[in-house]
Design an enzyme around this catalytic site. Structure first.
Site, PDB file in Angstrom:
ATOM      1  N   ASP A 158      -5.944  17.982  12.993  1.00 36.01           N
ATOM      2  CA  ASP A 158      -5.648  16.558  13.103  1.00 36.01           C
ATOM      3  C   ASP A 158      -4.491  16.399  14.092  1.00 36.01           C
ATOM      4  O   ASP A 158      -4.040  17.389  14.663  1.00 36.01           O
ATOM      5  CB  ASP A 158      -5.262  15.986  11.726  1.00 36.01           C
ATOM      6  CG  ASP A 158      -3.935  16.550  11.201  1.00 36.01           C
ATOM      7  OD1 ASP A 158      -3.353  17.442  11.859  1.00 36.01           O
ATOM      8  OD2 ASP A 158      -3.483  16.107  10.134  1.00 36.01           O
TER       9      ASP A 158
ATOM     10  N   ASP B 229      -0.588  14.694  14.168  1.00 34.32           N
ATOM     11  CA  ASP B 229       0.440  14.103  13.310  1.00 34.32           C
ATOM     12  C   ASP B 229       1.528  13.440  14.151  1.00 34.32           C
ATOM     13  O   ASP B 229       2.023  14.040  15.095  1.00 34.32           O
ATOM     14  CB  ASP B 229       1.093  15.201  12.451  1.00 34.32           C
ATOM     15  CG  ASP B 229       0.066  16.052  11.722  1.00 34.32           C
ATOM     16  OD1 ASP B 229      -0.475  15.582  10.724  1.00 34.32           O
ATOM     17  OD2 ASP B 229      -0.197  17.189  12.177  1.00 34.32           O
TER      18      ASP B 229
ATOM     19  N   ASP C 235      -2.607  11.356  11.454  1.00 36.98           N
ATOM     20  CA  ASP C 235      -1.656  10.963  10.412  1.00 36.98           C
ATOM     21  C   ASP C 235      -0.450  10.299  11.061  1.00 36.98           C
ATOM     22  O   ASP C 235       0.095  10.821  12.037  1.00 36.98           O
ATOM     23  CB  ASP C 235      -1.145  12.198   9.632  1.00 36.98           C
ATOM     24  CG  ASP C 235      -2.226  12.801   8.744  1.00 36.98           C
ATOM     25  OD1 ASP C 235      -3.257  12.146   8.522  1.00 36.98           O
ATOM     26  OD2 ASP C 235      -2.024  13.939   8.274  1.00 36.98           O
TER      27      ASP C 235
HETATM   28  P1  UTP Z   1      -0.847  19.653   8.886  1.00 36.79           P
HETATM   29  O1  UTP Z   1      -1.612  19.845   7.623  1.00 36.79           O
HETATM   30  O2  UTP Z   1      -1.378  18.640   9.833  1.00 36.79           O
HETATM   31  O3  UTP Z   1      -0.720  21.079   9.557  1.00 36.79           O
HETATM   32  O4  UTP Z   1       0.635  19.274   8.472  1.00 36.79           O
HETATM   33  P2  UTP Z   1      -0.499  21.517  11.068  1.00 36.79           P
HETATM   34  O5  UTP Z   1       0.564  22.520  11.041  1.00 36.79           O
HETATM   35  O6  UTP Z   1      -0.328  20.327  11.949  1.00 36.79           O
HETATM   36  O7  UTP Z   1      -1.843  22.270  11.423  1.00 36.79           O
HETATM   37  P3  UTP Z   1      -3.264  21.664  11.853  1.00 36.79           P
HETATM   38  O8  UTP Z   1      -3.484  22.153  13.225  1.00 36.79           O
HETATM   39  O9  UTP Z   1      -3.219  20.182  11.778  1.00 36.79           O
HETATM   40  O10 UTP Z   1      -4.237  22.260  10.872  1.00 36.79           O
HETATM   41  C1  UTP Z   1       1.713  19.253   9.363  1.00 36.79           C
HETATM   42  C2  UTP Z   1       2.995  19.382   8.628  1.00 36.79           C
HETATM   43  O11 UTP Z   1       3.284  18.194   7.933  1.00 36.79           O
HETATM   44  C3  UTP Z   1       3.698  18.476   6.641  1.00 36.79           C
HETATM   45  C4  UTP Z   1       3.096  19.802   6.271  1.00 36.79           C
HETATM   46  O12 UTP Z   1       3.927  20.499   5.397  1.00 36.79           O
HETATM   47  C5  UTP Z   1       2.971  20.501   7.595  1.00 36.79           C
HETATM   48  O13 UTP Z   1       4.081  21.337   7.774  1.00 36.79           O
HETATM   49  N1  UTP Z   1       3.222  17.407   5.748  1.00 36.79           N
HETATM   50  C6  UTP Z   1       1.926  17.032   5.751  1.00 36.79           C
HETATM   51  C7  UTP Z   1       4.114  16.798   4.938  1.00 36.79           C
HETATM   52  O14 UTP Z   1       5.303  17.139   4.949  1.00 36.79           O
HETATM   53  N2  UTP Z   1       3.687  15.811   4.082  1.00 36.79           N
HETATM   54  C8  UTP Z   1       2.393  15.412   4.046  1.00 36.79           C
HETATM   55  O15 UTP Z   1       2.049  14.513   3.266  1.00 36.79           O
HETATM   56  C9  UTP Z   1       1.495  16.043   4.914  1.00 36.79           C
HETATM   57 MN    MN Z   2      -1.671  18.648  11.907  1.00 35.20          MN
END
Ligand code: UTP
Ligand code: MN
Length: 500
Positions: A334, A336, A424
């Site tokens: 995804d 973020d 997100d």
């Molecule tokens: P992700 O699940 O998107 O992982 O969360 P990522 O490292 O970007 O990997 P991919 O490529 O998308 O699979 C990103 C970070 O955001 C934090 C998670 O702990 C992770 O470190 N996070 C996610 C939160 O702190 N709270 C949330 O509700 C969701």
């Molecule tokens: Mn991510």
């Protein structure tokens, strides 16, 4: 005539005024006088570190004079630094230690000036391990991911892939202990600069137990592990893996469906008794697109779209790419983002307006909005919660090929000219920005170990909202990630070194 301004205008956000007021602190170490070199460090970080040291009883000199005993710099180039020091100082500085910031962070951690060691000295050349020499990776690898530098280049993926299968299998069986043990072991190996060639090379590495070593030995000798092979061909593992690949389906739901005898998507969709929530419906609807990795170019295009949307609402909007892409990953599951505004309390309505605008543009395919439940009065939270309390939304957006450099990362033969992407957005109030940025940048393992280190080594509580010092019974302020690392007594780790 107009006098020229004495200092250049700061380009970045300025700190809250109160943070700049010097406080009179008790001096504990009269024989040590620290001077922080602003060059490379920057003015705001220098003033932050000055405050930190003063609060711990250190004397920090504003001016470089012969009273100074310890010069601390973030400039690693000895030659240019010495020249700069000689130009600045009135005297010759014969007795001064010229030190890397690691001496400073060590001293902050200990709460006293630590003895100067060779590793603290500014060196002209970065020591490199010559080709063919014995790997030194077991020398001093920390058991905490937040004290290791882990880039996206994983030299041990054959081993870490095996560990991750085991970890996931334990997760499906709700065995948290062994699951975490394999994740920790994988994380240690990811940080190594070379591939492990034999078990003997790992004897001084932390976090490797009997079970991990047995699997490692098999893989190193036979190229694969029988235990891992067995899991990969296990029907329950395969089914749970398939079901949890759907957006909105966690291990619990996947297991429930498995126990009903369902084994494929068509089994699930044919079952009249299963009720899907909105998230799962959209997960199935866009499955082909969102189970496909998002490329860096696609993330960049989305960044432009969200940035344009936010700035049209308020020019003061702040957007930061976080998650795996901030750590330098080429692909992600995804994208973020943190999106906020300097006006405290306005961040949540900004997020709502962005969502409304995306809808108006016709690119909002799905939105799960979660209002803020953030309340500083309820902090510190003693138990870490998986989800933070900031306003956020989990989206599926329609991304057009036109804005993506080099085109979409779509399946071959896909001629729609667009794809669906998971995005997100999280909107912390500006005074929580550094904590949210650190928390959302990840990796998950890096975050886990930051919290474990804070709690176990510093008696501090860290989460996405705040850092709390249990010894002093107070919250520690931070406007940058560097501030948080400094409070924790950790050397700063760049985002691209957090791929633990
Ligand atoms: P992700 O699940 O998107 O992982 O969360 P990522 O490292 O970007 O990997 P991919 O490529 O998308 O699979 C990103 C970070 O955001 C934090 C998670 O702990 C992770 O470190 N996070 C996610 C939160 O702190 N709270 C949330 O509700 C969701
Ligand atoms: Mn991510």
């Amino acid at each position: 005539m107009f006098p020229a301004p004495a200092v250049p205008r700061p380009r970045k956000r300025s700190r809250p005024a109160e943070a700049c007021v010097p406080r009179r602190e008790e001096v504990k170490f009269k024989d040590v006088r620290v001077y922080l070199v602003e060059r490379k460090m920057g003015r705001s970080r220098r003033s932050f570190l000055t405050q930190l040291a003063t609060s711990k009883g250190f004397i920090v000199e504003d001016v470089l004079s012969d009273k100074v005993t310890h010069v601390v710099s973030e400039d690693s180039q000895a030659a240019s630094l010495w020249k700069w020091l000689k130009d600045c100082a009135q005297t010759n500085l014969p007795n001064v230690h010229v030190l890397d910031v690691s001496w400073f962070t060590d001293s902050m951690r200990e709460g006293r000036p630590v003895a100067v060691e060779t590793r603290h000295l500014i060196q002209d050349t970065v020591p490199t391990s010559p080709e063919g020499s014995t790997p030194t990776h077991s020398a001093t690898v920390s058991p905490y991911a937040c004290q290791r530098r882990t880039t996206i280049e994983n030299k041990n993926n054959i081993l870490t892939d095996a560990f991750e299968v085991l970890a996931e299998s334990y997760e499906f069986n709700e065995m948290e202990g062994p699951c975490l043990a394999f994740r920790r072991a994988a994380s240690v190996l990811k940080s190594l600069p070379q591939a492990v060639r034999c078990l003997g090379e790992t004897q001084d590495l932390p976090c490797l137990g009997e079970h991990t070593k047995a699997v490692m030995e098999e893989v190193l000798q036979c190229g694969h592990s029988f235990e891992v092979e067995k899991i990969l061909s296990d029907e329950r593992y395969q089914t749970l893996k398939l079901f949890t690949s759907v957006f909105g389906v966690g291990p619990k739901t996947a297991d429930k469906w498995y126990r009903r005898g369902l084994r494929s998507f068509s089994d699930i969709l044919a079952d009249r008794d299963i009720h899907f929530n909105q998230m799962q419906q959209n997960g199935f609807l866009h499955y082909g697109d969102i189970s496909r990795a998002v490329s860096k170019a696609e993330a960049r295009s989305l960044s432009n779209i969200i940035d344009g949307t936010a700035r049209a609402i308020t020019p003061a909007a702040i957007l930061a790419l976080t998650g795996g892409f901030r750590r330098g990953k080429e692909f992600g599951h995804d994208v973020d983002f943190i999106v906020t505004t300097p006006e405290l309390g306005m961040e949540e309505s900004l997020l709502c307006k962005i969502i409304a605008e995306l809808k108006k543009k016709g690119i909002l395919l799905y939105c799960d909005y979660q209002a803020s439940t953030f309340d500083m009065a309820k902090l510190p939270s003693l138990r870490f919660e998986a989800m933070d309390h900031f306003a956020k939304c989990f989206l599926i957006l329609r991304l057009d090929a036109s804005g993506v450099e080099g085109g979409l990362h779509s399946a071959e033969g896909d001629s729609r000219g667009w794809r669906a992407v998971r995005v997100d957005l999280v909107s912390p109030p500006m005074d929580r920005y550094a904590f949210a940025l650190l928390g959302w940048t990840g990796s998950r393992q890096f975050e886990r170990d930051l919290r474990r280190f804070a709690r176990g080594k510093q008696r501090m509580l860290l989460d996405n909202h705040a850092l709390y010092d249990k010894t002093k019974n107070e919250f520690l302020a931070a406007t940058t990630e560097r501030d948080i690392f400094a409070h924790l007594g950790l050397e700063y780790i760049e985002p691209w070194q957090r791929n633990a």
